[in-house]
Design a protein around this motif. Structure first.
Motif, PDB file in Angstrom:
ATOM      1  N   ASP A 137       0.833  -1.439   0.113  1.00  0.00           N
ATOM      2  CA  ASP A 137       0.081   0.127   0.120  1.00  0.00           C
ATOM      3  C   ASP A 137       1.059   1.246  -0.166  1.00  0.00           C
ATOM      4  O   ASP A 137       0.713   2.126  -0.699  1.00  0.00           O
ATOM      5  N   LYS A 138       1.969   1.190   0.719  1.00  0.00           N
ATOM      6  CA  LYS A 138       2.774   2.237   0.887  1.00  0.00           C
ATOM      7  C   LYS A 138       3.530   2.842  -0.598  1.00  0.00           C
ATOM      8  O   LYS A 138       3.624   3.733  -1.043  1.00  0.00           O
ATOM      9  N   ILE A 139       3.944   1.614  -1.185  1.00  0.00           N
ATOM     10  CA  ILE A 139       4.589   1.785  -2.674  1.00  0.00           C
ATOM     11  C   ILE A 139       3.488   2.338  -3.651  1.00  0.00           C
ATOM     12  O   ILE A 139       3.672   3.175  -4.406  1.00  0.00           O
ATOM     13  N   THR A 140       2.268   1.865  -3.481  1.00  0.00           N
ATOM     14  CA  THR A 140       1.118   2.246  -4.330  1.00  0.00           C
ATOM     15  C   THR A 140       0.886   3.543  -4.263  1.00  0.00           C
ATOM     16  O   THR A 140       0.642   4.541  -5.200  1.00  0.00           O
ATOM     17  N   ALA A 141       0.980   4.188  -2.969  1.00  0.00           N
ATOM     18  CA  ALA A 141       0.413   5.582  -2.451  1.00  0.00           C
ATOM     19  C   ALA A 141       2.014   6.418  -3.138  1.00  0.00           C
ATOM     20  O   ALA A 141       1.628   7.425  -3.755  1.00  0.00           O
ATOM     21  N   MET A 142       2.969   6.013  -2.659  1.00  0.00           N
ATOM     22  CA  MET A 142       4.412   6.793  -3.325  1.00  0.00           C
ATOM     23  C   MET A 142       4.240   6.973  -4.766  1.00  0.00           C
ATOM     24  O   MET A 142       4.532   7.921  -5.215  1.00  0.00           O
ATOM     25  N   ASN A 143       4.095   5.750  -5.496  1.00  0.00           N
ATOM     26  CA  ASN A 143       4.092   5.876  -6.976  1.00  0.00           C
ATOM     27  C   ASN A 143       2.788   6.818  -7.404  1.00  0.00           C
ATOM     28  O   ASN A 143       3.098   7.471  -8.478  1.00  0.00           O
ATOM     29  N   THR A 144       1.839   6.850  -6.635  1.00  0.00           N
ATOM     30  CA  THR A 144       0.691   7.596  -7.154  1.00  0.00           C
ATOM     31  C   THR A 144       0.941   9.211  -7.051  1.00  0.00           C
ATOM     32  O   THR A 144       0.962   9.853  -7.746  1.00  0.00           O
ATOM     33  N   LEU A 145       1.696   9.402  -5.859  1.00  0.00           N
ATOM     34  CA  LEU A 145       2.302  10.931  -5.786  1.00  0.00           C
ATOM     35  C   LEU A 145       3.315  11.243  -6.484  1.00  0.00           C
ATOM     36  O   LEU A 145       3.361  12.183  -7.329  1.00  0.00           O
ATOM     37  N   LYS A 146       4.095  10.222  -7.133  1.00  0.00           N
ATOM     38  CA  LYS A 146       5.229  10.600  -8.007  1.00  0.00           C
ATOM     39  C   LYS A 146       4.568  10.659  -9.431  1.00  0.00           C
ATOM     40  O   LYS A 146       5.077  11.627 -10.134  1.00  0.00           O
ATOM     41  N   ILE A 147       3.761  10.127  -9.804  1.00  0.00           N
ATOM     42  CA  ILE A 147       3.080  10.216 -10.956  1.00  0.00           C
ATOM     43  C   ILE A 147       2.530  11.540 -11.339  1.00  0.00           C
ATOM     44  O   ILE A 147       2.503  12.145 -12.300  1.00  0.00           O
ATOM     45  N   ILE A 148       1.529  11.887 -10.001  1.00  0.00           N
ATOM     46  CA  ILE A 148       0.789  13.394 -10.192  1.00  0.00           C
ATOM     47  C   ILE A 148       1.991  14.614 -10.451  1.00  0.00           C
ATOM     48  O   ILE A 148       1.927  15.394 -11.219  1.00  0.00           O
ATOM     49  N   LEU A 149       3.351  14.126  -9.648  1.00  0.00           N
ATOM     50  CA  LEU A 149       4.261  15.232  -9.852  1.00  0.00           C
ATOM     51  C   LEU A 149       4.957  15.203 -11.300  1.00  0.00           C
ATOM     52  O   LEU A 149       5.228  16.281 -11.892  1.00  0.00           O
ATOM     53  N   LYS A 150       5.031  14.060 -11.758  1.00  0.00           N
ATOM     54  CA  LYS A 150       5.748  13.852 -13.078  1.00  0.00           C
ATOM     55  C   LYS A 150       4.749  14.460 -14.230  1.00  0.00           C
ATOM     56  O   LYS A 150       5.228  14.906 -15.175  1.00  0.00           O
ATOM     57  N   LEU A 151       3.442  14.386 -14.102  1.00  0.00           N
ATOM     58  CA  LEU A 151       2.703  14.970 -14.972  1.00  0.00           C
ATOM     59  C   LEU A 151       2.475  16.479 -14.989  1.00  0.00           C
ATOM     60  O   LEU A 151       1.690  17.141 -15.620  1.00  0.00           O
ATOM     61  N   GLY A 152       3.180  16.921 -13.940  1.00  0.00           N
ATOM     62  CA  GLY A 152       3.260  18.852 -13.813  1.00  0.00           C
ATOM     63  C   GLY A 152       2.351  19.265 -13.030  1.00  0.00           C
ATOM     64  O   GLY A 152       2.260  20.446 -12.817  1.00  0.00           O
ATOM     65  N   TYR A 153       1.685  18.324 -11.713  1.00  0.00           N
ATOM     66  CA  TYR A 153       0.686  18.912 -11.010  1.00  0.00           C
ATOM     67  C   TYR A 153       1.472  19.471  -9.786  1.00  0.00           C
ATOM     68  O   TYR A 153       2.595  18.745  -9.530  1.00  0.00           O
ATOM     69  N   LYS A 154       0.936  20.124  -8.905  1.00  0.00           N
ATOM     70  CA  LYS A 154       1.654  20.489  -7.687  1.00  0.00           C
ATOM     71  C   LYS A 154       0.575  19.971  -6.465  1.00  0.00           C
ATOM     72  O   LYS A 154      -0.513  19.772  -6.859  1.00  0.00           O
ATOM     73  N   ILE A 155       1.170  19.662  -5.444  1.00  0.00           N
ATOM     74  CA  ILE A 155       0.569  19.158  -4.263  1.00  0.00           C
ATOM     75  C   ILE A 155       0.823  20.010  -3.322  1.00  0.00           C
ATOM     76  O   ILE A 155       1.827  20.380  -2.680  1.00  0.00           O
ATOM     77  N   GLU A 156      -0.072  20.739  -2.617  1.00  0.00           N
ATOM     78  CA  GLU A 156       0.016  21.711  -1.663  1.00  0.00           C
ATOM     79  C   GLU A 156      -1.075  21.617  -0.451  1.00  0.00           C
ATOM     80  O   GLU A 156      -2.064  21.455  -0.828  1.00  0.00           O
ATOM     81  N   LYS A 157      -0.540  21.513   0.821  1.00  0.00           N
ATOM     82  CA  LYS A 157      -1.451  21.652   1.846  1.00  0.00           C
ATOM     83  C   LYS A 157      -1.967  22.823   2.103  1.00  0.00           C
ATOM     84  O   LYS A 157      -1.207  24.056   2.092  1.00  0.00           O
ATOM     85  N   ILE A 158      -3.176  23.070   2.241  1.00  0.00           N
ATOM     86  CA  ILE A 158      -3.813  24.215   2.721  1.00  0.00           C
ATOM     87  C   ILE A 158      -4.201  24.296   4.287  1.00  0.00           C
ATOM     88  O   ILE A 158      -4.975  23.373   4.479  1.00  0.00           O
ATOM     89  N   ASP A 159      -3.611  25.242   4.893  1.00  0.00           N
ATOM     90  CA  ASP A 159      -3.894  25.204   6.119  1.00  0.00           C
ATOM     91  C   ASP A 159      -5.413  25.793   6.520  1.00  0.00           C
ATOM     92  O   ASP A 159      -5.755  26.748   5.923  1.00  0.00           O
ATOM     93  N   LYS A 160      -5.963  24.962   7.448  1.00  0.00           N
ATOM     94  CA  LYS A 160      -7.559  25.527   7.724  1.00  0.00           C
ATOM     95  C   LYS A 160      -7.681  25.900   9.085  1.00  0.00           C
ATOM     96  O   LYS A 160      -6.979  25.249   9.948  1.00  0.00           O
TER      97      LYS A 160
END
Length: 98
Positions: free
Chosen positions: A75-98
């Motif tokens: 499950d960790k590898i699946t999650a990490m690969n998902t995050l990597k592909i998002i970045l590879k495709l040019g998207y940004k992942i940012e945490k929005i403080d609430k």
């Protein structure tokens, strides 16, 4: 009909996850497991000490923290690969403080 399938995943070997995303991996992995578990339960599966497809029993219907390391790692590898592909495709992942 038998077909030949050759997987061609996008190469993410050059993607380095920043520390804040690495820490997100465990949370995502836990959620992936919860989603899988919910789907299994809806399909009639229950906990059993050994996997038994006829009885629809699996030892993996436990909290993420109780999974055998090999299952949690999947499950960790699946999650990490998902995050990597998002970045590879040019998207940004940012945490929005609430």
């Amino acid at each position: 009909m038998k077909t030949t399938y050759t997987p061609h995943p996008i190469d993410t070997s050059d993607v380095v996850l920043p520390e804040e995303l690495i820490s997100l991996t465990s949370l995502l992995a836990s959620n992936v497991h919860d989603q899988w578990s919910l789907a299994r339960i809806k399909q009639g599966w229950s906990y059993g000490p050994q996997r038994n497809d006829e009885k629809k029993e699996t030892p993996c219907l436990v909290r993420y923290e109780e999974l055998p390391e090999s299952e949690a790692e999947y499950d960790k590898i699946t999650a990490m690969n998902t995050l990597k592909i998002i970045l590879k495709l040019g998207y940004k992942i940012e945490k929005i403080d609430k």
